[in-house]
Design an enzyme around this catalytic site. Sequence first.
Site, short mmCIF file in Angstrom:
data_model
loop_
_atom_site.label_atom_id
_atom_site.label_comp_id
_atom_site.label_asym_id
_atom_site.label_seq_id
_atom_site.Cartn_x
_atom_site.Cartn_y
_atom_site.Cartn_z
N ASN A 190 39.68 47.30 37.34
CA ASN A 190 38.49 46.50 37.07
C ASN A 190 38.67 45.66 35.82
OD1 ASN A 190 38.29 49.01 35.72
ND2 ASN A 190 36.07 48.90 35.61
N GLU A 220 39.07 47.21 43.35
CA GLU A 220 39.43 46.99 44.76
C GLU A 220 39.57 45.51 45.06
OE1 GLU A 220 36.98 48.79 43.47
OE2 GLU A 220 36.32 50.39 44.80
N CYS A 244 35.65 44.22 40.35
CA CYS A 244 36.02 45.60 40.67
C CYS A 244 37.52 45.71 40.94
CB CYS A 244 35.28 46.09 41.90
SG CYS A 244 33.54 46.39 41.66
N GLU A 294 36.18 43.48 33.32
CA GLU A 294 34.81 43.10 32.96
C GLU A 294 34.80 41.84 32.11
OE1 GLU A 294 33.05 46.71 31.38
OE2 GLU A 294 33.00 47.61 33.38
N1 THU Z 1 33.82 49.46 39.66
C1 THU Z 1 34.99 49.26 40.35
O1 THU Z 1 35.93 48.64 39.84
N2 THU Z 1 35.08 49.77 41.60
C2 THU Z 1 34.14 50.56 42.18
O2 THU Z 1 34.34 51.00 43.31
C3 THU Z 1 32.90 50.89 41.47
C4 THU Z 1 32.68 50.13 40.21
C5 THU Z 1 33.73 48.96 38.29
C6 THU Z 1 32.80 47.81 38.06
C7 THU Z 1 32.49 47.96 36.59
O3 THU Z 1 33.52 47.36 35.83
C8 THU Z 1 32.54 49.46 36.36
O4 THU Z 1 33.27 50.01 37.45
C9 THU Z 1 31.18 50.12 36.26
O5 THU Z 1 30.40 49.79 37.36
#
Ligand code: THU
Length: 154
Positions: free
Chosen positions: A50, A63, A61, A52
């Site tokens: 991920n 994925e 995210c 941000e």
């Molecule tokens: N996040 C992911 O990368 N994948 C997921 O399946 C769930 C959430 C990330 C988004 C954000 O950066 C952090 O986790 C908290 O939501």
Amino acid sequence: MAEVDLADIAGAVLIDAAREAAANAYAPYSRFAVGAALLLDDGTIIPGTNMENASYGLSLCAETVALAAANTAGRLRDVVAIGIVGGRKTRGGLDGSDPVRPCGRCRQMLNEAAQIGGRDIIVHCASGDGGAIERHLLSELLPHAFGPADLDLH
Ligand code: THU
């Protein structure tokens, strides 16, 4: 070996690769590090983490980042499985006892790969502490999905 067998056997390997990717998560706002690893039909593994942003809503995210990398390699239609792990970073790795399952947007992104590839995708989800692992099919996580087939483009 049938593709679905490869994808099943690879679960632990994918979760390990996802865990390695999570070490590079850029998650200073949520402090929730996620790693993902895609398995392609020839055994190639493509990681993502991920990422941000100070403008919170722009965050990506793990994925989706991995899927974008597969697409960049021209391999979006070759995805057979994904491993996902996440949690808060600790000195030893990640914490958390609940498996991390893909968010709704990522399920839809995975569905694009599944439909153009003409196969279901196996989704291996692990908790940060490694104590809980689940195996799902994308079609169970996103039933009755809308996808490219509905647009008659593929
Ligand atoms: N996040 C992911 O990368 N994948 C997921 O399946 C769930 C959430 C990330 C988004 C954000 O950066 C952090 O986790 C908290 O939501």
